[in-house]
Design a protein around this motif. Structure first.
Motif, PDB file in Angstrom:
ATOM      1  N   ILE A 110      44.829  42.263  35.026  1.00 26.99           N
ATOM      2  CA  ILE A 110      45.410  42.921  36.196  1.00 26.99           C
ATOM      3  C   ILE A 110      46.778  42.313  36.507  1.00 26.99           C
ATOM      4  O   ILE A 110      46.919  41.099  36.584  1.00 26.99           O
ATOM      5  N   PRO A 111      47.813  43.154  36.639  1.00 30.82           N
ATOM      6  CA  PRO A 111      49.162  42.625  36.874  1.00 30.82           C
ATOM      7  C   PRO A 111      49.273  41.952  38.240  1.00 30.82           C
ATOM      8  O   PRO A 111      48.463  42.217  39.137  1.00 30.82           O
ATOM      9  N   PRO A 112      50.270  41.065  38.405  1.00 33.92           N
ATOM     10  CA  PRO A 112      50.369  40.271  39.632  1.00 33.92           C
ATOM     11  C   PRO A 112      50.389  41.109  40.904  1.00 33.92           C
ATOM     12  O   PRO A 112      49.798  40.718  41.903  1.00 33.92           O
ATOM     13  N   TRP A 113      51.076  42.262  40.868  1.00 38.23           N
ATOM     14  CA  TRP A 113      51.174  43.033  42.116  1.00 38.23           C
ATOM     15  C   TRP A 113      49.830  43.577  42.564  1.00 38.23           C
ATOM     16  O   TRP A 113      49.643  43.840  43.736  1.00 38.23           O
ATOM     17  N   GLN A 114      48.877  43.732  41.617  1.00 41.72           N
ATOM     18  CA  GLN A 114      47.565  44.199  42.055  1.00 41.72           C
ATOM     19  C   GLN A 114      46.677  43.037  42.500  1.00 41.72           C
ATOM     20  O   GLN A 114      45.766  43.226  43.285  1.00 41.72           O
ATOM     21  N   GLY A 116      41.241  30.686  27.843  1.00 41.96           N
ATOM     22  CA  GLY A 116      40.370  30.551  28.997  1.00 41.96           C
ATOM     23  C   GLY A 116      40.624  31.660  29.987  1.00 41.96           C
ATOM     24  O   GLY A 116      41.298  32.644  29.686  1.00 41.96           O
ATOM     25  N   GLY A 117      40.090  31.524  31.197  1.00 42.28           N
ATOM     26  CA  GLY A 117      40.293  32.577  32.173  1.00 42.28           C
ATOM     27  C   GLY A 117      39.685  32.206  33.500  1.00 42.28           C
ATOM     28  O   GLY A 117      39.323  31.050  33.735  1.00 42.28           O
ATOM     29  N   PHE A 118      39.589  33.201  34.352  1.00 41.23           N
ATOM     30  CA  PHE A 118      39.019  32.925  35.666  1.00 41.23           C
ATOM     31  C   PHE A 118      38.459  34.209  36.253  1.00 41.23           C
ATOM     32  O   PHE A 118      38.839  35.311  35.854  1.00 41.23           O
ATOM     33  N   THR A 119      37.516  34.042  37.157  1.00 37.50           N
ATOM     34  CA  THR A 119      37.056  35.198  37.925  1.00 37.50           C
ATOM     35  C   THR A 119      37.370  34.948  39.390  1.00 37.50           C
ATOM     36  O   THR A 119      37.406  33.808  39.859  1.00 37.50           O
ATOM     37  N   TYR A 120      37.625  36.024  40.078  1.00 38.79           N
ATOM     38  CA  TYR A 120      37.959  35.955  41.498  1.00 38.79           C
ATOM     39  C   TYR A 120      37.054  36.965  42.186  1.00 38.79           C
ATOM     40  O   TYR A 120      37.064  38.154  41.828  1.00 38.79           O
ATOM     41  N   GLY A 121      36.249  36.492  43.113  1.00 39.95           N
ATOM     42  CA  GLY A 121      35.274  37.362  43.764  1.00 39.95           C
ATOM     43  C   GLY A 121      34.332  37.980  42.736  1.00 39.95           C
ATOM     44  O   GLY A 121      33.923  39.128  42.878  1.00 39.95           O
ATOM     45  N   GLY A 122      34.050  37.237  41.654  1.00 37.05           N
ATOM     46  CA  GLY A 122      33.144  37.741  40.631  1.00 37.05           C
ATOM     47  C   GLY A 122      33.798  38.662  39.618  1.00 37.05           C
ATOM     48  O   GLY A 122      33.140  39.105  38.676  1.00 37.05           O
ATOM     49  N   ARG A 140      47.565  39.627  54.151  1.00 36.19           N
ATOM     50  CA  ARG A 140      46.175  39.364  54.573  1.00 36.19           C
ATOM     51  C   ARG A 140      45.355  38.754  53.437  1.00 36.19           C
ATOM     52  O   ARG A 140      44.381  39.343  52.958  1.00 36.19           O
ATOM     53  N   PRO A 141      45.746  37.573  52.978  1.00 39.46           N
ATOM     54  CA  PRO A 141      45.071  37.014  51.804  1.00 39.46           C
ATOM     55  C   PRO A 141      43.667  36.512  52.126  1.00 39.46           C
ATOM     56  O   PRO A 141      43.373  36.125  53.249  1.00 39.46           O
ATOM     57  N   ARG A 142      42.834  36.556  51.093  1.00 45.99           N
ATOM     58  CA  ARG A 142      41.516  35.935  51.181  1.00 45.99           C
ATOM     59  C   ARG A 142      41.647  34.512  50.647  1.00 45.99           C
ATOM     60  O   ARG A 142      41.054  33.587  51.154  1.00 45.99           O
ATOM     61  N   ARG A 152      44.447  42.422  46.186  1.00 45.13           N
ATOM     62  CA  ARG A 152      43.039  42.003  46.247  1.00 45.13           C
ATOM     63  C   ARG A 152      42.857  40.714  47.038  1.00 45.13           C
ATOM     64  O   ARG A 152      41.763  40.152  47.065  1.00 45.13           O
ATOM     65  N   GLY A 153      43.946  40.248  47.634  1.00 43.66           N
ATOM     66  CA  GLY A 153      43.799  39.106  48.530  1.00 43.66           C
ATOM     67  C   GLY A 153      44.131  37.767  47.919  1.00 43.66           C
ATOM     68  O   GLY A 153      43.791  36.721  48.467  1.00 43.66           O
TER      69      GLY A 153
END
Lengths: 240, 348
Positions: free
Chosen positions: A71-75, A59-65, A155-157, A79-80
């Motif tokens: 993408i590794p955790p630090w990136q 499975g998976g997920f999208t974040y902000g589309g 500054r998380p979203r 992205r918020g």
């Protein structure tokens, strides 16, 4: 409202044990969502998979589309997408201020950092008083404040909180939730994992109930509070 | 800096500068040589301190980087391939090569912590040594167990350090020249360690050491930071290896055993992990102590009129007891990092 986070059929396995078994979950922009469930229901594993700390088995997920799987955790943080880990994970031998700055490690705009620090100190005056003290010397509640403050420094979203009330005295839990409410009021989207369902539901818009790795109930927080199953299992209300 | 600490600093500087001359005059060449080796160990311990003390990665194969630096110097400045490259090329080259090996060791161990990491690093150290032992066939590169000999002596520009110089009536033999060369290297290493410790990278290493999962969830690139720690630590080992080869004039795989790795780790832990002054003290103490204990035979003769216990056996026993006592009395190290000291004494 746009979905900020769309989780589809997420699975997490540790060896032969399935911790998360096909979870679907949505969080709208600006929404406050709680994930409740017993120990071992797979709540923390869901958050860890979203933060990139464990690799999903399916499975998976999208974040902000966007699909963030590769993408590794630090990136993800830049992205918020921020996680306040279970058990707080403060850096004991660093000072409080150093801990906070660690939360903004990826940020290139170092001129904004004093402002961010002030923002966090505004939420948690206790941390300001002790900012040059080592984090290991703080009480459990203060460490939880620090862990939340540290995540805010990015500054998380979308702020994901894993059991912020764990092991804290009731008075301290109230305080922590007060601040979480303030953070939500500032427009940060919240995904909260919590055992203290009463407090969590009180500040949430919607809730998901998780059992043995599966979502068994989705509803508005208000409806969940009235739901007899939730009342019996999570609100300690035997009478229904 | 106040007057008192300035006085202490100047005192320490004078002591460090005068030490080889005093030692030479009072105890002879051999002891200055021991001091030279002590400085090499300081360099090694400072390097390992970056990996173990700063980043919290337990490395039991650190001597491999020392070996890489030593063989790099030995092969490019000896009759082995009839190459005679100068020091200023070979030291950076050895450092760089060691850093590459650091990354090579780091890459497969990224997901490992604690005991598992220690086992893999231990294996890595042995692999390097065994390679050096066997790279004499089919093509002879390292000369196998015989090692590489007749390595060019160290010289810095026009100064051939094997010569004895006379300055204002004071005799400066090889061992004292070497002492000052090594002292410069140690000085640079200390400066670099201080810079690293206080830097953004140093704090990130501390965060990884404290809680790697939390560090990753804070947006720290734990992979690159850990590789950087391995590489930085390895450069110190590479440089000291080059200096060692040039000073000894001979290297063989014998010099790079697990015992050396363990010894360097002991220096770091006993001195005080993460604290530069502690690590320096630990390295000096543990490299000088075994030599000082050679005097046990003489002491027995003096006390009892005859030698009761073979001094070479007794020496190791006393050394071992000294290690155990130091760990019991000061588990946090002789000069611990301030934070560590507090942790140890809170729990007592």
């Amino acid at each position: 409202m746009n979905p900020l986070l769309e989780v589809r059929n997420l699975c997490v396995r540790y060896g032969g044990i399935t911790a998360v078994d096909g979870v679907d979950l949505d969080v709208m922009e600006g929404e406050r969502v709680t994930l409740i469930g017993a120990n071992g229901a797979g709540k923390s594993s869901t958050l860890k998979a979203l933060a990139g700390l464990v690799a999903p088995a399916g499975g998976g997920f999208t974040y902000g589309g966007q699909d963030l799987q590769s993408i590794p955790p630090w990136q993800r943080v830049s992205r918020g997408l921020a996680l306040v880990p279970e058990g707080r994970g403060v850096f004991n031998r660093l000072t409080i201020e150093e801990n906070l700055l660690m939360g903004a490690y990826h940020r290139k705009d170092s001129s904004a950092l004093p402002g961010e620090l002030d923002h966090v100190y505004g939420l948690f005056a206790r941390l300001h008083e002790r900012r040059h003290q080592q984090a290991g010397t703080l009480s459990g509640g203060e460490q939880q404040m620090l862990a939340i403050g540290r995540a805010l420094m990015s500054r998380p979203r979308l702020l994901m909180l894993d059991e912020p009330s764990m092991g804290l005295a009731p008075l301290m839990v109230e305080k922590i939730f007060e601040v979480i409410r303030k953070i939500a009021a500032e427009g940060v989207t919240l995904l909260l994992v919590e055992q203290n369902a009463r407090l969590a539901l009180a500040l949430s818009d919607r809730a998901y109930v998780m059992e043995s790795g599966r979502i068994v109930l989705v509803d508005t927080a208000a409806a969940c509070m009235e739901n007899p199953m939730v009342r019996a299992a999570y609100l300690g209300d035997g009478g229904g | 800096m106040n007057a008192r600490s300035r006085f202490i600093n100047w005192g320490a500087a004078v002591l460090v500068l005068a030490l080889p001359f005093a030692t030479h005059a009072l105890l002879g060449q051999g002891w200055v040589r021991i001091l030279d080796f002590a400085l090499l160990y300081v360099l090694l311990a400072l390097g390992l301190n970056i990996v173990v003390g700063y980043a919290g990665l337990l490395d039991l194969g650190y001597v491999a980087f020392f070996a890489v630096g030593a063989y790099c110097y030995a092969l490019f400045a000896s009759p082995q391939f009839d190459l005679h490259w100068p020091l200023w090329v070979l030291l950076p080259m050895g450092a760089l090569l060691a850093a590459c090996f650091g990354v090579l060791l780091g890459t497969p161990t990224l997901g490992l912590r604690g005991d598992y990491l220690a086992i893999v690093t231990l294996g890595f150290g042995e692999i390097i040594r065994i390679f050096l032992n066997n790279l004499n066939a089919p093509v002879n590169i390292t000369n196998g167990p015989q090692g590489v000999s007749l390595i060019d002596p160290l010289h810095v520009g026009p100064w051939f350090l094997e010569k004895t110089y006379h300055v204002g009536g004071i005799e400066i033999p090889l061992v004292i020249n070497i002492y000052f060369l090594f002292l410069v290297a140690v000085g640079l290493a200390i400066r670099l360690s201080q810079r690293l410790e206080g830097s953004r990278i140093g704090r990130a290493w501390a965060a990884i050491r404290e809680d790697e999962l939390a560090a990753a969830s804070m947006g720290l690139n734990t992979r690159n930071l850990k590789l950087l720690a391995f590489a930085m630590g390895a450069t110190f080992g590479g440089v000291s290896g080059g200096l060692f080869a040039g000073f000894q004039g001979f290297v063989s795989p014998e010099s790079f055993t697990l015992q050396e790795s363990v010894m360097i780790l002991c220096m770091v832990v006993l001195g005080g992990m993460g604290n530069i002054a502690g690590v320096v003290l630990g390295a000096v103490l543990l490299s000088v102590l075994p030599e000082a204990l050679r005097g046990l035979g003489g002491l027995q003769e003096f006390l009892f009129g005859k030698v009761w216990v073979d001094p070479s056996n007794l020496r190791l026993l006393v050394f071992g007891i000294a290690l155990v006592l130091m760990m019991l009395l000061r588990p946090e190290g002789l000069l611990p990092a301030r934070a560590r000291q507090r942790e140890f004494h809170e729990s007592q």
